[in-house]
Write an enzyme that holds these catalytic residues in place. Sequence first.
Site, PDB file in Angstrom:
ATOM      1  N   TRP A 101     -15.362  25.748  13.629  1.00 19.73           N
ATOM      2  CA  TRP A 101     -15.370  24.316  13.992  1.00 19.73           C
ATOM      3  C   TRP A 101     -14.540  24.075  15.240  1.00 19.73           C
ATOM      4  O   TRP A 101     -14.901  23.260  16.096  1.00 19.73           O
ATOM      5  CB  TRP A 101     -14.904  23.463  12.820  1.00 19.73           C
ATOM      6  CG  TRP A 101     -15.854  23.514  11.658  1.00 19.73           C
ATOM      7  CD1 TRP A 101     -15.591  23.963  10.396  1.00 19.73           C
ATOM      8  CD2 TRP A 101     -17.235  23.121  11.654  1.00 19.73           C
ATOM      9  NE1 TRP A 101     -16.719  23.870   9.621  1.00 19.73           N
ATOM     10  CE2 TRP A 101     -17.733  23.364  10.357  1.00 19.73           C
ATOM     11  CE3 TRP A 101     -18.101  22.590  12.616  1.00 19.73           C
ATOM     12  CZ2 TRP A 101     -19.060  23.091  10.001  1.00 19.73           C
ATOM     13  CZ3 TRP A 101     -19.421  22.320  12.263  1.00 19.73           C
ATOM     14  CH2 TRP A 101     -19.880  22.572  10.967  1.00 19.73           C
ATOM     15  N   ASP A 171      -8.710  17.902  13.866  1.00 19.51           N
ATOM     16  CA  ASP A 171      -9.857  17.783  12.967  1.00 19.51           C
ATOM     17  C   ASP A 171      -9.333  18.081  11.565  1.00 19.51           C
ATOM     18  O   ASP A 171      -8.914  19.206  11.278  1.00 19.51           O
ATOM     19  CB  ASP A 171     -10.928  18.809  13.382  1.00 19.51           C
ATOM     20  CG  ASP A 171     -12.135  18.831  12.438  1.00 19.51           C
ATOM     21  OD1 ASP A 171     -12.111  18.145  11.403  1.00 19.51           O
ATOM     22  OD2 ASP A 171     -13.105  19.561  12.753  1.00 19.51           O
ATOM     23  N   LYS A 195     -16.434  15.953   3.161  1.00 17.20           N
ATOM     24  CA  LYS A 195     -15.719  17.064   2.545  1.00 17.20           C
ATOM     25  C   LYS A 195     -14.845  16.552   1.402  1.00 17.20           C
ATOM     26  O   LYS A 195     -14.885  17.074   0.314  1.00 17.20           O
ATOM     27  CB  LYS A 195     -14.860  17.804   3.573  1.00 17.20           C
ATOM     28  CG  LYS A 195     -15.638  18.271   4.799  1.00 17.20           C
ATOM     29  CD  LYS A 195     -16.599  19.405   4.487  1.00 17.20           C
ATOM     30  CE  LYS A 195     -17.704  19.576   5.505  1.00 17.20           C
ATOM     31  NZ  LYS A 195     -17.285  20.013   6.818  1.00 17.20           N
TER      32      LYS A 195
HETATM   33  C1  LIG Z   1     -17.893  20.224   8.096  1.00 18.72           C
HETATM   34  C2  LIG Z   1     -16.941  20.228   9.213  1.00 18.72           C
HETATM   35  C3  LIG Z   1     -17.299  19.745  10.488  1.00 18.72           C
HETATM   36  C4  LIG Z   1     -18.685  19.237  10.816  1.00 18.72           C
HETATM   37  O1  LIG Z   1     -18.919  18.037  10.171  1.00 18.72           O
HETATM   38  P1  LIG Z   1     -20.254  17.202  10.428  1.00 18.72           P
HETATM   39  O2  LIG Z   1     -19.932  15.888   9.803  1.00 18.72           O
HETATM   40  O3  LIG Z   1     -21.361  17.936   9.778  1.00 18.72           O
HETATM   41  O4  LIG Z   1     -20.450  17.082  11.891  1.00 18.72           O
HETATM   42  C5  LIG Z   1     -16.328  19.766  11.465  1.00 18.72           C
HETATM   43  N1  LIG Z   1     -15.093  20.226  11.232  1.00 18.72           N
HETATM   44  C6  LIG Z   1     -14.721  20.682  10.023  1.00 18.72           C
HETATM   45  C7  LIG Z   1     -13.330  21.182   9.816  1.00 18.72           C
HETATM   46  C8  LIG Z   1     -15.629  20.706   8.977  1.00 18.72           C
HETATM   47  O5  LIG Z   1     -15.261  21.171   7.779  1.00 18.72           O
END
Ligand SMILES: *Cc1c(COP(=O)(O)O)cnc(C)c1O
Length: 367
Positions: A101, A171, A195
């Site tokens: 990511w 993030d 998540k």
């Molecule tokens: C799942 C995830 C993403 C991507 O998320 P989307 O909503 O599908 O764009 C980005 N960063 C992390 C840490 C993730 O777990």
Amino acid sequence: MGRVYNFSAGPAVLPEEVLEEAAREMLDYQGSGMSVMEMSHRSAVFDQIIGQAEADLRELMNIPDHYKVLFLQGGASLQFAMIPMNLMKNRVADYIITGQWAKKAAQEAGQYGKVNVIASSADRMFSYIPDCSDLPVSKDADYVYLCENNTIYGTKFHKLPDPKGKPLIADVSSCFLSEPVDVSQYGLIYGGVQKNVGPAGMVIVIIREDLISKDVLPGTPTMMRYQVHADNRSLYNTPPCYNIYICGKVFQWLKKQGGLEAMKERNEKKARILYEYLDQSRLFSPTVEPSSRSLMNVPFVTGNPQTDAMFVREAEAAGLVNLKGHRTVGGMRASIYNAMPTEGVEALVSFMKTFEEAHEPCTKFSV
Ligand SMILES: *Cc1c(COP(=O)(O)O)cnc(C)c1O
């Protein structure tokens, strides 16, 4: 079949109480005579929903007044572009690469300026968090970026890097609201909600006010300007209304559980049950260095892809689902987010013990 223990990395398990409450309110939200899905985002009743959601999130995370909370669309991945488009004034940014990511975010930012990789754990398959105590932060960097919990590899920054005065951008998709955070340490925190918080399709951005400005990269679409959403309290256009409503319910649920301190305690307890078993198992091994382990995503392997596949299959038949590891790493991964009850983790470990007894490595028999 009733409800299973769902170890999916995302979209993932939500608190059962929240789903039940949403079901009860599906046809008639609190006397409005309609579902939240059917109501105007400009109505007084929805205004109350979004206002309460923001107030509860602020309370849970203790968000200082000089930070804005934005409920946006496009998931976490759209932030990979929005962040540089809004913040890369010098067209330079420093990225810490601890998994896919972060790598994707860095690649996207590379379209807009110069990206310096100032730390990485790629050398050992992202199985650890690199030392970030004295980073070679670039003088002209607009920000320092990290992915705080690496969903795929199961690592977590337990101590934040020192960005040396630059705004720290994080993030937190897969560790959102899993433990208390000091928001003042960051310039911007964001997470896709699917998540640990709510239904897919929304991202929550918490951004320090001084980073919000009209001065964005040329060509930045209106919908991708933080300032537009901040000025309009996330109601510039029709927001993801139902997601906001469900996230709001999850915030209420978290408050009822005792807030983020209580969640941290519970999450540590859950993770300990699993890691303690993995550390002594003869069949299963954890893949992450102990000091870098995530409380949310726990990858493990048997070392034999066929045994892994058999385990995933048999676990599923026993009501323990979505344990297959990420397609790029193989093995297994148990995601044990806030809404996974302790009993779910206990059921998993108990199943693993039984499986281990039946499939113990041959070394035991070759004595
Ligand atoms: C799942 C995830 C993403 C991507 O998320 P989307 O909503 O599908 O764009 C980005 N960063 C992390 C840490 C993730 O777990």
